[in-house]
Write a protein that holds these residues in place. Structure first.
Motif, short mmCIF file in Angstrom:
data_model
loop_
_atom_site.label_atom_id
_atom_site.label_comp_id
_atom_site.label_asym_id
_atom_site.label_seq_id
_atom_site.Cartn_x
_atom_site.Cartn_y
_atom_site.Cartn_z
N GLU A 16 4.79 25.98 -53.26
CA GLU A 16 6.22 26.48 -53.86
C GLU A 16 5.81 27.30 -55.08
O GLU A 16 6.60 28.35 -55.21
CB GLU A 16 7.09 25.15 -54.13
CG GLU A 16 8.07 24.64 -53.24
CD GLU A 16 8.35 22.99 -53.28
OE1 GLU A 16 8.62 22.83 -54.68
OE2 GLU A 16 8.63 22.45 -52.33
N GLN A 17 5.01 26.70 -55.96
CA GLN A 17 4.72 27.47 -57.15
C GLN A 17 4.42 28.85 -56.78
O GLN A 17 4.87 29.98 -57.48
CB GLN A 17 3.65 26.58 -57.97
CG GLN A 17 3.40 27.20 -59.52
CD GLN A 17 2.36 26.61 -59.94
OE1 GLN A 17 2.13 25.40 -59.82
NE2 GLN A 17 1.80 27.09 -61.09
N TYR A 18 3.90 29.07 -55.95
CA TYR A 18 3.07 30.48 -55.83
C TYR A 18 3.80 31.10 -54.55
O TYR A 18 3.37 32.24 -54.00
CB TYR A 18 1.40 30.61 -55.65
CG TYR A 18 0.73 30.18 -56.83
CD1 TYR A 18 0.64 30.97 -57.83
CD2 TYR A 18 0.41 28.74 -56.73
CE1 TYR A 18 -0.19 30.69 -58.85
CE2 TYR A 18 -0.36 28.31 -58.05
CZ TYR A 18 -0.58 29.19 -59.14
OH TYR A 18 -1.10 28.63 -60.13
N ARG A 19 4.65 30.64 -53.92
CA ARG A 19 5.51 31.24 -52.64
C ARG A 19 4.74 31.42 -51.71
O ARG A 19 4.77 32.63 -51.21
CB ARG A 19 6.32 32.31 -53.48
CG ARG A 19 7.21 31.92 -54.27
CD ARG A 19 7.94 33.21 -54.90
NE ARG A 19 9.17 32.78 -55.41
CZ ARG A 19 10.35 32.56 -54.90
NH1 ARG A 19 10.47 32.79 -53.45
NH2 ARG A 19 11.58 32.16 -55.62
N LEU A 20 3.91 30.49 -51.20
CA LEU A 20 2.92 30.74 -50.10
C LEU A 20 3.54 29.92 -48.90
O LEU A 20 4.49 29.10 -49.06
CB LEU A 20 1.63 30.25 -50.35
CG LEU A 20 0.80 30.72 -51.69
CD1 LEU A 20 -0.61 30.32 -51.54
CD2 LEU A 20 1.08 32.14 -51.80
#
Ligand SMILES: *Cc1c(COP(=O)(O)O)cnc(C)c1O
Length: 480
Positions: free
Chosen positions: A262-266
């Motif tokens: 979520e944090q890095y949008r992966l």
């Protein structure tokens, strides 16, 4: 012309046996199947033989018909003898499954009725049935009603579809592939790597993230690798986590990995081909908490639901993404657009015509109810734990970590000589004996014997027998 048609019809009619012939053929087939199952408990789990089905080659296809009885006896001797016997309760290698009988009935009926399960227009019922199975699994992993999925032939194809969906959802272009980065561990199933090759992502960089003592991905290592890659101007894109690695049954820490995704949008893909159905148990739900946060999940009913080979599934949290990646219009398919209550499998996978796979899953789930599946999975968890505790009582045995699910590994440490050579010899002796079947693996260069409990017919007696055989074969190898 009419005369010619009549003659051709007469010959072609051989392909449509009448009622009496059908009853005769079916009776012979049923007898074959019942004998097979009756003899199963006394059959070896693995048979080494020089024959290897070679006699089949002495019967090439000709213009002339053969007798079913002769053909069945060929199958009996040439197919059902040599090699591994997956339905056997003694099959404790690789990932067993077993194959439940009532699913075979579903297959038979699916083949006889031959509903066209690819598109809703052609068989609304067959498609509804498939989608019911998909929705049940989606709910099990905690996906919303907007999720979608597809019944595939197995986990490998399911992984491939998930990876293509991830690629298309990210809008990745081929020019970017060599800057694209994928994160996983060395324990990832090779079909996921094959799937990358298949989806054109073979040129992407695959980072194998370090694992903890229990062979689970380390989230802090994952994070620092993503940071490094971003600094270098690369494109972090996808994390492939495992919920039950094939080799060791390890479950990656899904919550922490999902946080990073979520944090890095992966895109987060969870390969739960082996472990997924343990979600039907408390232990599995605990271990796999967070699985519903993944963008896509692979799960194999022909493993954890004990169905015969030929059934995997891909589940995608945002069903639209799966549809956008997989659907394609064609002029000869225009009629099919009229009926759209349900998504069509053909719009959710590379397949068009396909086996009516829903029935082989729907029938056993309806017929038995979910309870015995749950009980069987709990039994397998406990049997593995029991084996782990008992094998450690044997002097000289070293085991891997406590099993999280139903796979564990061990080896014998001889007082002198090469341990790898000893254990290679040991597993070969066990396989040659054949009453039970164990496979082996190498972990960081060390040779281990693996035990995997997932056969529907595997019960306590098979575990006791395995312990006995391991003891017996250790003494045998030591004696040489
Ligand atoms: C078995 C397995 C696969 C491959 O699935 P098939 O059904 O054999 O194609 C993929 N991933 C994992 C973790 C598996 O255990």
């Amino acid at each position: 012309m009419i005369e010619k048609l009549n003659t051709l019809e007469e010959e072609a009619r051989a392909l449509e046996p009448d009622l009496e012939q059908r009853i005769g053929l079916t009776a012979k087939s049923i007898q074959f199947a019942q004998e097979y199952l009756n003899d199963l408990p006394d059959k070896k789990a693995f048979v080494q033989s020089d024959e290897k089905g070679r006699k089949l080659l002495e019967h090439p296809f000709t213009e002339e018909p053969a007798e079913l009885a002769d053909l069945l006896s060929l199958v009996r001797s040439e197919v059902n003898h040599a090699g591994l016997n997956p339905p056997s309760g003694g099959h404790l290698g690789y990932i067993p499954g077993g194959g439940i009988y009532t699913s075979a009935l579903g297959d038979y009926l699916a083949a006889v009725t031959n509903r066209y399960a690819g598109v809703f227009f052609s068989s609304p019922g067959a498609v509804r049935m498939e989608n019911m199975c998909i929705r049940w699994m989606c709910r099990m992993v905690g996906y919303p009603e907007t999720s979608a999925g597809n019944l595939t032939s197995g986990g490998s194809i399911a992984n491939m579809i998930a990876l293509a969906t991830a690629r298309d959802s990210a809008g990745l272009r081929s020019g970017e592939y060599d800057r694209t980065v994928i994160y996983t561990t060395r324990q990832v199933h090779h079909s996921a790597i094959k799937g990358l090759r298949f989806t054109g992502l073979g040129d992407a960089t695959v980072r194998t993230i370090a694992m903890d003592r229990r062979y689970r991905m380390k989230p802090d290592e994952l994070q620092s690798q993503i940071e490094r890659d971003r600094k270098e101007g690369l494109l972090p894109f996808l994390i492939i986590a495992s919920a039950g690695t094939t080799d060791l049954g390890a479950v990656d820490p899904l919550q922490e990995i999902a946080d990073l995704a979520e944090q890095y949008r992966l895109w987060l893909h969870v390969d739960a081909a082996y472990g997924g159905f343990f979600l039907l148990t408390d232990r599995g739900r605990e271990l796999m908490a967070g699985i519903g946060r993944a963008h896509s999940v692979t799960i194999d009913p022909h493993k954890g639901l004990f169905l015969p080979y030929g059934l995997g599934a891909v589940l995608v949290k945002d069903g639209q993404q799966l549809y956008d990646s997989q659907h394609m219009a064609a002029s000869y398919m225009q009629d099919t657009l009229r009926a759209t209550d349900e998504l069509s499998p053909a719009d959710l996978s590379p397949e068009l015509s396909k086996h009516f796979r829903g029935l082989r899953m729907w029938l056993p789930l309806q017929l038995h109810g979910i309870r015995p599946f749950r009980a069987s999975l709990r039994e397998k968890l406990l049997l593995t734990r029991y084996f782990y505790d008992e094998i450690r009582k044997i002097d000289g045995i070293e085991t891997g970590p406590e099993p999280e699910l139903t796979v564990m590994f061990f080896r014998y440490l001889p007082e002198s000589g090469d341990a790898n050579a000893f254990n290679e010899r040991l597993v070969r002796e066990i396989q040659e004996d054949g009453r039970i079947f164990l496979s082996s693996t190498r972990i960081d260069g060390t040779f281990y014997i693996r035990l995997a409990v997932l056969g529907v017919r595997t019960h306590r007696e098979h575990i006791e027998r395995t312990l006995e055989i391991v003891r017996e074969k250790i003494d045998l190898v030591k004696g040489h």
